[in-house]
Design an enzyme around this catalytic site. Structure first.
Site, PDB file in Angstrom:
ATOM      1  N   ASP A 149       0.828  -1.217   0.000  1.00 55.77           N
ATOM      2  CA  ASP A 149       0.000   0.000   0.000  1.00 55.77           C
ATOM      3  C   ASP A 149       0.862   1.267   0.000  1.00 55.77           C
ATOM      4  O   ASP A 149       2.095   1.199  -0.034  1.00 55.77           O
ATOM      5  CB  ASP A 149      -0.926  -0.080   1.234  1.00 55.77           C
ATOM      6  CG  ASP A 149      -2.274   0.568   0.998  1.00 55.77           C
ATOM      7  OD1 ASP A 149      -2.406   1.385   0.063  1.00 55.77           O
ATOM      8  OD2 ASP A 149      -3.200   0.271   1.765  1.00 55.77           O
ATOM      9  N   GLU A 182      -1.037   1.694  -5.168  1.00 54.78           N
ATOM     10  CA  GLU A 182      -0.658   3.106  -5.063  1.00 54.78           C
ATOM     11  C   GLU A 182      -1.796   3.996  -5.552  1.00 54.78           C
ATOM     12  O   GLU A 182      -1.628   5.207  -5.678  1.00 54.78           O
ATOM     13  CB  GLU A 182       0.669   3.256  -5.818  1.00 54.78           C
ATOM     14  CG  GLU A 182       1.208   4.605  -6.039  1.00 54.78           C
ATOM     15  CD  GLU A 182       0.636   5.241  -7.285  1.00 54.78           C
ATOM     16  OE1 GLU A 182       1.016   6.379  -7.564  1.00 54.78           O
ATOM     17  OE2 GLU A 182      -0.200   4.615  -7.983  1.00 54.78           O
ATOM     18  N   TRP A 183      -2.953   3.369  -5.810  1.00 52.46           N
ATOM     19  CA  TRP A 183      -4.220   4.051  -6.119  1.00 52.46           C
ATOM     20  C   TRP A 183      -4.224   4.820  -7.443  1.00 52.46           C
ATOM     21  O   TRP A 183      -5.066   5.694  -7.662  1.00 52.46           O
ATOM     22  CB  TRP A 183      -4.634   5.003  -4.986  1.00 52.46           C
ATOM     23  CG  TRP A 183      -4.411   4.448  -3.611  1.00 52.46           C
ATOM     24  CD1 TRP A 183      -4.746   3.200  -3.182  1.00 52.46           C
ATOM     25  CD2 TRP A 183      -3.799   5.104  -2.496  1.00 52.46           C
ATOM     26  NE1 TRP A 183      -4.398   3.041  -1.867  1.00 52.46           N
ATOM     27  CE2 TRP A 183      -3.804   4.190  -1.422  1.00 52.46           C
ATOM     28  CE3 TRP A 183      -3.250   6.377  -2.298  1.00 52.46           C
ATOM     29  CZ2 TRP A 183      -3.284   4.506  -0.164  1.00 52.46           C
ATOM     30  CZ3 TRP A 183      -2.733   6.688  -1.052  1.00 52.46           C
ATOM     31  CH2 TRP A 183      -2.747   5.764  -0.003  1.00 52.46           C
ATOM     32  N   GLY A 184      -3.225   4.563  -8.296  1.00 58.32           N
ATOM     33  CA  GLY A 184      -3.205   5.215  -9.606  1.00 58.32           C
ATOM     34  C   GLY A 184      -2.667   6.634  -9.599  1.00 58.32           C
ATOM     35  O   GLY A 184      -2.680   7.311 -10.629  1.00 58.32           O
ATOM     36  N   ASP A 204     -10.217   3.487  -3.330  1.00 61.44           N
ATOM     37  CA  ASP A 204     -10.892   2.232  -2.944  1.00 61.44           C
ATOM     38  C   ASP A 204     -12.328   2.088  -3.450  1.00 61.44           C
ATOM     39  O   ASP A 204     -13.095   3.046  -3.509  1.00 61.44           O
ATOM     40  CB  ASP A 204     -10.916   2.118  -1.421  1.00 61.44           C
ATOM     41  CG  ASP A 204      -9.526   1.904  -0.854  1.00 61.44           C
ATOM     42  OD1 ASP A 204      -8.562   1.962  -1.624  1.00 61.44           O
ATOM     43  OD2 ASP A 204      -9.423   1.678   0.363  1.00 61.44           O
TER      44      ASP A 204
HETATM   45  C1  GLA Z   1      -5.964   1.245   1.513  1.00 58.48           C
HETATM   46  C2  GLA Z   1      -6.104   0.244   0.367  1.00 58.48           C
HETATM   47  C3  GLA Z   1      -7.217  -0.735   0.683  1.00 58.48           C
HETATM   48  C4  GLA Z   1      -6.925  -1.452   2.002  1.00 58.48           C
HETATM   49  C5  GLA Z   1      -6.716  -0.440   3.106  1.00 58.48           C
HETATM   50  C6  GLA Z   1      -6.199  -1.081   4.380  1.00 58.48           C
HETATM   51  O1  GLA Z   1      -7.094   2.053   1.613  1.00 58.48           O
HETATM   52  O2  GLA Z   1      -6.348   0.906  -0.846  1.00 58.48           O
HETATM   53  O3  GLA Z   1      -7.387  -1.671  -0.360  1.00 58.48           O
HETATM   54  O4  GLA Z   1      -5.792  -2.269   1.832  1.00 58.48           O
HETATM   55  O5  GLA Z   1      -5.756   0.547   2.736  1.00 58.48           O
HETATM   56  O6  GLA Z   1      -5.947  -0.171   5.385  1.00 58.48           O
END
Ligand code: GLA
Length: 389
Positions: A149, A182-184, A204
């Site tokens: 993450d 890394e969420w893009g 998410d």
């Molecule tokens: C981030 C990630 C999620 C999850 C949470 C856990 O938000 O994007 O998929 O793993 O952390 O804390």
């Protein structure tokens, strides 16, 4: 003999000097289960994880291709005096090695979560500056998959940090699928193909059709779908766009919404990480998650991500190229009423030389004509496989 020794020695030097990702571990998108979408931080313990492994076997999911049981955030407690990461002794009293052994004994693989930042998103110790030590620990426990993450990363560069963990995993020597989360933000599709096997493209997902929560930190799956358009060119064997884990079977989606979500993730060649409680699935949800014909679209060996061919607002047509010149065509109804349409195959550049099969009805359709009439129920799909004659 001497030549062989020299050869092996040079191979070792080469792999230490030129670290890389473990190649060939994700020639098709990884499939499994992850604890986060259903449990988040609460209620996780070794018993639950073992029960989930059992349920994966007993539900037929393992036989349908699901492999990884991934423990997300909140399994960690602290680092000991030597800096070793320690699993929460109350929730995991038998330790991670015993849990991994159990999961392996069920014919499955074991995944863990950590973070490239100083702490995880739930404030547990991150792996920043502990990459090599953590990679060695994971290898000693028998970890096969690492989700990594990006919380608490101020001042850190994603390419550098993720590459550092890739190299540590490689040096530790146990093959690990490396899931970049890394969420893009830094467009990982441009750099992550040589670093990991999959990379998140957005923030998410949550269990709704199109809601937004916490100022867009959480989104329903159709909003995430919209952000995959154009990314299809970056996906392929061993390098997948990851639109996040499945919400199929979680409370906020109806059965037809779950079916549409699952179909579209398969059209996207997305990793299929179930995120529901596998111990309490209804027969309908189980039938969705184990539909082998639909899974075969996702897992097709050509490894091409599908693309949006038609966008009429509430009605979309997506196409995915498959091996053997076959095609998958998915009609998505985003509205709350039934939609009936007649389409011309020629308008989609599709010849009428295929045998058509409806993958949710498990039925062959009539001979292909230049026109095709389709009725799509509200918030649902019709998913066809076109098999080359
Ligand atoms: C981030 C990630 C999620 C999850 C949470 C856990 O938000 O994007 O998929 O793993 O952390 O804390």
């Amino acid at each position: 003999m001497k030549q062989l020794t020299l050869f092996l020695l040079s191979l070792t030097i080469w792999s230490v000097a030129y670290p890389q990702k473990f190649s060939g571990l994700a020639l098709t998108p990884p499939m499994g289960w992850n604890s986060w979408n259903h449990f988040a931080c609460d209620g996780l313990n070794e018993k639950v994880i073992m029960e989930m492994a059992d349920a994966m076997v007993e539900s037929g999911m393992r036989d349908a291709g699901y492999q990884y049981i991934v423990l997300d955030d909140c399994w960690q407690a602290y680092r000991d005096e030597q800096g070793n990461i320690v699993a929460d002794p109350k929730k995991f009293p038998s330790g991670m090695k015993a849990l991994a052994d159990y999961i392996h004994s069920r014919g499955l693989k074991f995944g863990l979560y950590s973070c490239a930042g100083r702490k995880t998103c739930q404030e547990r110790p991150g792996s920043h500056r502990y990459e090599m030590q953590d990679a060695r620990t994971y290898a000693s426990w028998g970890v096969d998959y690492l989700k990594y993450d990006w919380c608490h990363h101020v001042g850190l560069d994603p390419v550098e940090q993720y590459t550092r963990m890739r190299d540590a995993l490689y040096a530790a020597g146990r093959p690990v699928v490396f899931s970049i989360c890394e969420w893009g933000w830094s467009q990982p599709w441009l750099w992550a193909g040589d670093v990991g096997h999959l990379w998140r493209t957005t923030l998410d997902i949550t269990d709704c059709w199109s809601c937004r929560k916490y100022f867009g930190v959480l989104s329903g799956w159709t909003r995430i779908l919209d952000r995959q358009v154009g990314l299809e060119r970056y996906a392929g064997p061993d390098r997948w766009n990851d639109p996040d884990m499945l919400e199929v079977g979680n409370d906020g989606l109806t059965v037809n919404e779950s079916r549409a979500h699952f179909s579209m993730w398969c059209m996207l060649a997305a990793p299929l990480m179930a995120g529901n409680d596998l111990r309490k699935m209804t027969p309908e949800i189980r039938a969705i998650l184990t539909n082998k014909e639909v899974i075969a679209i996702d897992q097709d060996s050509l490894g091409r991500q599908g693309f949006k061919a038609v966008d009429e607002g509430d009605f979309e047509i997506w196409i995915k190229h498959l091996s053997g010149d076959d095609l998958a065509v998915c009609f998505l109804n985003r509205s709350q009423r039934e939609i009936s349409k007649t389409i011309q195959w020629a308008a989609l550049n599709i010849l009428t030389t295929y045998l058509m099969r409806d993958l949710w009805k498990h039925a062959d359709l009539e001979e292909m004509q230049p026109e095709f009439s389709v009725r799509v129920p509200p918030r649902d799909v019709v998913l066809l496989r076109l098999n080359k004659k």
